[in-house]
Write a protein that holds these residues in place. Structure first.
Motif, PDB file in Angstrom:
ATOM      1  N   ALA A   1      32.346  32.249  33.645  1.00 23.35           N
ATOM      2  CA  ALA A   1      33.790  32.273  33.427  1.00 23.35           C
ATOM      3  C   ALA A   1      34.113  31.985  31.966  1.00 23.35           C
ATOM      4  CB  ALA A   1      34.477  31.259  34.337  1.00 23.35           C
ATOM      5  N   LEU A   2      33.364  31.082  31.353  1.00 21.57           N
ATOM      6  CA  LEU A   2      33.551  30.788  29.937  1.00 21.57           C
ATOM      7  C   LEU A   2      33.230  32.005  29.085  1.00 21.57           C
ATOM      8  CD1 LEU A   2      33.996  28.894  27.515  1.00 21.57           C
ATOM      9  CD2 LEU A   2      31.600  28.179  27.753  1.00 21.57           C
ATOM     10  N   GLN A   3      32.125  32.682  29.370  1.00 19.75           N
ATOM     11  CA  GLN A   3      31.745  33.869  28.607  1.00 19.75           C
ATOM     12  C   GLN A   3      32.825  34.949  28.708  1.00 19.75           C
ATOM     13  OE1 GLN A   3      27.991  34.533  30.598  1.00 19.75           O
ATOM     14  NE2 GLN A   3      26.841  33.893  28.780  1.00 19.75           N
ATOM     15  N   LEU A   4      33.343  35.170  29.904  1.00 20.99           N
ATOM     16  CA  LEU A   4      34.391  36.174  30.094  1.00 20.99           C
ATOM     17  C   LEU A   4      35.656  35.788  29.321  1.00 20.99           C
ATOM     18  CD1 LEU A   4      33.889  36.850  33.898  1.00 20.99           C
ATOM     19  CD2 LEU A   4      33.507  38.500  32.059  1.00 20.99           C
ATOM     20  N   ALA A   5      36.017  34.506  29.372  1.00 20.48           N
ATOM     21  CA  ALA A   5      37.210  34.050  28.660  1.00 20.48           C
ATOM     22  C   ALA A   5      37.032  34.187  27.155  1.00 20.48           C
ATOM     23  CB  ALA A   5      37.517  32.601  29.040  1.00 20.48           C
ATOM     24  N   VAL A   6      35.838  33.906  26.660  1.00 19.83           N
ATOM     25  CA  VAL A   6      35.576  34.033  25.222  1.00 19.83           C
ATOM     26  C   VAL A   6      35.628  35.502  24.803  1.00 19.83           C
ATOM     27  CG1 VAL A   6      33.722  33.843  23.499  1.00 19.83           C
ATOM     28  CG2 VAL A   6      34.348  31.871  24.897  1.00 19.83           C
ATOM     29  N   LEU A   7      35.091  36.395  25.627  1.00 21.86           N
ATOM     30  CA  LEU A   7      35.188  37.819  25.318  1.00 21.86           C
ATOM     31  C   LEU A   7      36.640  38.260  25.219  1.00 21.86           C
ATOM     32  CD1 LEU A   7      32.569  39.952  27.305  1.00 21.86           C
ATOM     33  CD2 LEU A   7      32.872  39.793  24.836  1.00 21.86           C
ATOM     34  N   ASP A   8      37.457  37.836  26.188  1.00 22.40           N
ATOM     35  CA  ASP A   8      38.864  38.210  26.169  1.00 22.40           C
ATOM     36  C   ASP A   8      39.575  37.609  24.960  1.00 22.40           C
ATOM     37  OD1 ASP A   8      38.768  39.808  28.421  1.00 22.40           O
ATOM     38  OD2 ASP A   8      39.362  38.214  29.796  1.00 22.40           O
ATOM     39  N   ALA A   9      39.204  36.390  24.579  1.00 22.59           N
ATOM     40  CA  ALA A   9      39.801  35.772  23.394  1.00 22.59           C
ATOM     41  C   ALA A   9      39.413  36.544  22.135  1.00 22.59           C
ATOM     42  CB  ALA A   9      39.364  34.311  23.281  1.00 22.59           C
ATOM     43  N   ALA A  10      38.168  37.001  22.065  1.00 23.77           N
ATOM     44  CA  ALA A  10      37.737  37.805  20.921  1.00 23.77           C
ATOM     45  C   ALA A  10      38.499  39.133  20.876  1.00 23.77           C
ATOM     46  CB  ALA A  10      36.232  38.061  20.999  1.00 23.77           C
ATOM     47  N   ALA A  11      38.709  39.729  22.042  1.00 26.12           N
ATOM     48  CA  ALA A  11      39.456  40.985  22.103  1.00 26.12           C
ATOM     49  C   ALA A  11      40.886  40.788  21.636  1.00 26.12           C
ATOM     50  CB  ALA A  11      39.441  41.536  23.523  1.00 26.12           C
ATOM     51  N   GLU A  12      41.502  39.678  22.037  1.00 28.79           N
ATOM     52  CA  GLU A  12      42.873  39.392  21.615  1.00 28.79           C
ATOM     53  C   GLU A  12      42.937  39.149  20.107  1.00 28.79           C
ATOM     54  OE1 GLU A  12      46.788  38.599  21.102  1.00 28.79           O
ATOM     55  OE2 GLU A  12      45.779  39.647  22.751  1.00 28.79           O
ATOM     56  N   GLU A  13      41.946  38.460  19.566  1.00 30.16           N
ATOM     57  CA  GLU A  13      41.926  38.238  18.120  1.00 30.16           C
ATOM     58  C   GLU A  13      41.812  39.565  17.378  1.00 30.16           C
ATOM     59  OE1 GLU A  13      38.996  36.495  14.696  1.00 30.16           O
ATOM     60  OE2 GLU A  13      39.065  35.383  16.576  1.00 30.16           O
ATOM     61  N   PHE A  14      40.904  40.443  17.841  1.00 31.11           N
ATOM     62  CA  PHE A  14      40.730  41.739  17.196  1.00 31.11           C
ATOM     63  C   PHE A  14      42.016  42.562  17.301  1.00 31.11           C
ATOM     64  CE2 PHE A  14      39.396  46.195  17.071  1.00 31.11           C
ATOM     65  CZ  PHE A  14      38.628  46.219  15.917  1.00 31.11           C
ATOM     66  N   ALA A  15      42.646  42.537  18.469  1.00 32.82           N
ATOM     67  CA  ALA A  15      43.886  43.290  18.651  1.00 32.82           C
ATOM     68  C   ALA A  15      44.987  42.767  17.740  1.00 32.82           C
ATOM     69  CB  ALA A  15      44.331  43.215  20.110  1.00 32.82           C
TER      70      ALA A  15
END
Length: 210
Positions: A57-71
């Protein structure tokens, strides 16, 4: 950057995830653990479990956070540029800046793509989904240029998105791993060639024969 208007719990989670993206850039998603991130941010392990519950769950949340930062740093600012070629150029310029400045959001996707390519499961599935979303976003920007007549009507928007992504991966490799000082300019030259190949010919102004 964590918005101060968010409730305290959400601000805490957002700040933890931002540090998680930075940590994953150093150790990889596989090396990202509840305990390791708790130590990184000075939080108890039990407190970290309360936020995420499991390593996956942490890995998935970090991926989504990285995607939001890139966006927030690349995709959404590019959308403020005029539709078509100008928007594609803005996207490419912001993306290059993301790589040159080693912004964690974009860098994590490059790192995770090689780390997870042989590891089936929800984290790899989510990474693939995010890559597909980016490809579709690029293709839509290119399609806008076709619609307004500045890019050729036969432009293959999906191929353009693939080619642009390939240029950016080469730039990351050259700039980060090889330390090539020419990597940024080579990427910009390649992007100009992509745009030139897709650009519509200006209408002829030659007078019609009498």
């Amino acid at each position: 950057m964590v918005a101060t208007a968010l409730p305290k719990g959400r601000r805490t989670r957002a700040a933890v995830l931002a540090r998680g993206v930075e940590l994953a850039c150093r150790v990889g998603l596989g090396g990202l653990t509840i305990g390791g991130l708790a130590d990184e941010v000075g939080m108890s392990k039990s407190g970290m479990y309360a936020h995420f519950g499991s390593k996956q769950a942490l890995q998935l949340a970090v991926l989504d956070a990285a995607a939001e930062e890139f966006a927030s740093r690349v995709v959404r600012p590019a959308l403020r540029a005029p539709r078509g070629e100008a928007r594609v150029r803005a996207l490419a310029d912001l993306w290059i800046r993301c790589g040159v400045e080693r912004q964690p959001g974009g860098c994590l996707f490059v790192k995770a793509s090689t780390e997870l390519d042989e590891q089936d499961g929800p984290v790899r599935d989510r990474l693939r989904e995010l890559h597909h979303e980016l490809a579709r976003s690029i293709a839509r920007m290119v399609a806008g240029g076709v619609t307004d007549g500045r890019l050729r009507p036969d432009t293959d928007t999906a191929q353009f998105a693939t080619d642009l992504h390939g240029v950016m991966l080469a730039m990351y490799h050259g700039h980060r791993l090889l330390g090539d000082p020419a990597a940024e300019q080579q990427a910009r030259t390649a992007i100009e060639r992509l745009l030139a190949a897709a650009r519509a010919e200006p209408p002829s102004t030659a007078a019609a024969p009498a």
